[in-house]
Design a protein around this motif. Structure first.
Motif, PDB file in Angstrom:
ATOM      1  N   GLN A  89      -4.633  -2.584  -4.161  1.00  0.00           N
ATOM      2  CA  GLN A  89      -3.677  -3.248  -3.281  1.00  0.00           C
ATOM      3  C   GLN A  89      -4.010  -4.745  -3.181  1.00  0.00           C
ATOM      4  O   GLN A  89      -5.163  -5.120  -3.006  1.00  0.00           O
ATOM      5  CB  GLN A  89      -3.714  -2.577  -1.891  1.00  0.00           C
ATOM      6  N   GLN A 121       0.842  -1.198   0.000  1.00  0.00           N
ATOM      7  CA  GLN A 121       0.000   0.000   0.000  1.00  0.00           C
ATOM      8  C   GLN A 121       0.879   1.250   0.000  1.00  0.00           C
ATOM      9  O   GLN A 121       0.561   2.259  -0.634  1.00  0.00           O
ATOM     10  CB  GLN A 121      -0.931  -0.010   1.227  1.00  0.00           C
ATOM     11  N   LEU A 161       1.933   2.048  -3.426  1.00  0.00           N
ATOM     12  CA  LEU A 161       0.793   2.592  -4.186  1.00  0.00           C
ATOM     13  C   LEU A 161       0.499   4.039  -3.788  1.00  0.00           C
ATOM     14  O   LEU A 161       0.195   4.874  -4.653  1.00  0.00           O
ATOM     15  CB  LEU A 161      -0.451   1.728  -3.963  1.00  0.00           C
TER      16      LEU A 161
END
Ligand code: AVI
Length: 320
Positions: free
Chosen positions: A136, A113, A116
């Motif tokens: 994710q 995450q 991202l």
């Protein structure tokens, strides 16, 4: 009192126990990538001897018009990237697609995450016009979820010759799983590092600064940190081989002396004879006939390919 063995907590614990009690010993390169491993891989990608990154940039810069033309669809498309990382290379294509006025959504998939969030932030800054929807999770969980996402064409992108870290049977599983998540007309755009002068390949995995050695040895640091281990990484050499017949580059850690290592979390003592090896990574190199064979075995057809000017690296376009 009988001592019970500590519970093996993660896939990493399980693999360390299996790999270091096997003969010959092995550990999988997928466990190199913690925060430090990610940073070392960024440093590898910035080394001139690690030609793969520059080749893929060159391919994108040179062939972006033809690539965008292949991706595009009247009703728009989903651009799904597996293992997006920092998205640097993809941005060349995304920028070109925006300039052309193509309608698409960019769906980067990553297990982290954190990665991202960083990617979304830099995309909003550099390419605010791109509609980005980070996903994710593991590649296949997310791909499965996206199989019926909507009816638009899907273009799945996998860069960096990541497939090269898989043995051929695993690569076929990987491609077959992607193929199953595709509908007829969807595309897969994937990078495959090519067979070339063996010295060029050895130099890419054997830099004199020792960045690749530090990357490889991060496995030992992780075992020390996460499993209360007593590895002395200085007592191991990074060693690279390349077999031009099979196209397989292999990385090892070689014990410089007879030594005993304790891994407390596994209640395990590991003995190394002098010059005994731990095999850590394969980086497979390809040619058209190997990629055609992999595609056939996985239910995919190659419809185009794009090479750099030296022919070191290729991005292939596959269709279901
Ligand atoms: C991520 N993967 C494609 C890299 C490679 O080339 O096999 C990992 C790497 N190992 C050593 N240097 C780079």
């Amino acid at each position: 009192m009988t001592q019970t063995k500590p519970t093996i907590a993660t896939a990493f614990h399980k693999e360390v126990e299996e790999g270091l009690t096997a003969f010959p010993k092995y550990l999988s390169s997928k466990f190199i990538y913690d925060k430090k491993g990610d940073k070392l891989f960024q440093d590898i990608m910035a080394m001139p001897s690690y030609y793969l990154t520059d080749c893929e940039y060159e391919i994108f810069e040179t062939h972006k018009t033809a690539i965008a033309q292949a991706f595009t669809s009247k009703s728009g498309f989903e651009l799904i990237e597996l293992g997006a990382g920092d998205g640097k290379k993809t941005k060349i294509l995304l920028e070109h697609l925006v300039t052309r006025g193509d309608t698409f959504t960019y769906l980067p998939i990553d297990i982290s995450q954190n990665a991202l969030d960083g990617l979304e932030e830099s995309m909003n800054k550099d390419l605010p016009k791109v509609d980005i929807k980070p996903q994710q999770g593991t590649y296949f969980d997310v791909l499965e979820g996206l199989a019926n996402y909507n009816s638009r064409k899907k273009v799945i992108v996998v860069l960096g010759s990541n497939i090269g870290n898989l043995l051929h049977p695993q690569a076929i599983d990987f491609l077959s799983n992607i193929q199953k998540a595709m509908s007829p007309g969807d595309l897969l755009f994937m990078g495959f590092d090519q067979k070339k002068n063996p010295q060029v390949i050895l130099d890419a995995y054997n830099d004199p600064e020792g960045i690749t050695a530090a990357f490889n040895k991060n496995l030992l640091h992780r075992i020390n940190d996460e499993m209360d281990g007593t590895f002395n990484p200085e007592q191991f050499n990074h060693w690279e081989t390349y077999d031009p017949e099979t196209g397989t580059a292999k990385s090892y850690l070689v014990s410089k002396q007879d030594q005993e290592v304790r891994i407390n979390a596994l209640d395990l003592n590991v003995h190394f004879n002098a010059w005994e090896t731990i095999h850590t990574e394969i980086s497979q190199k390809y040619d058209d006939s190997i990629v055609e064979w992999l595609a056939n075995e996985s239910g995919l057809n190659i419809i185009n390919d794009f090479a750099d000017s030296k022919g070191y690296y290729k991005n292939y376009l596959f269709e279901k």
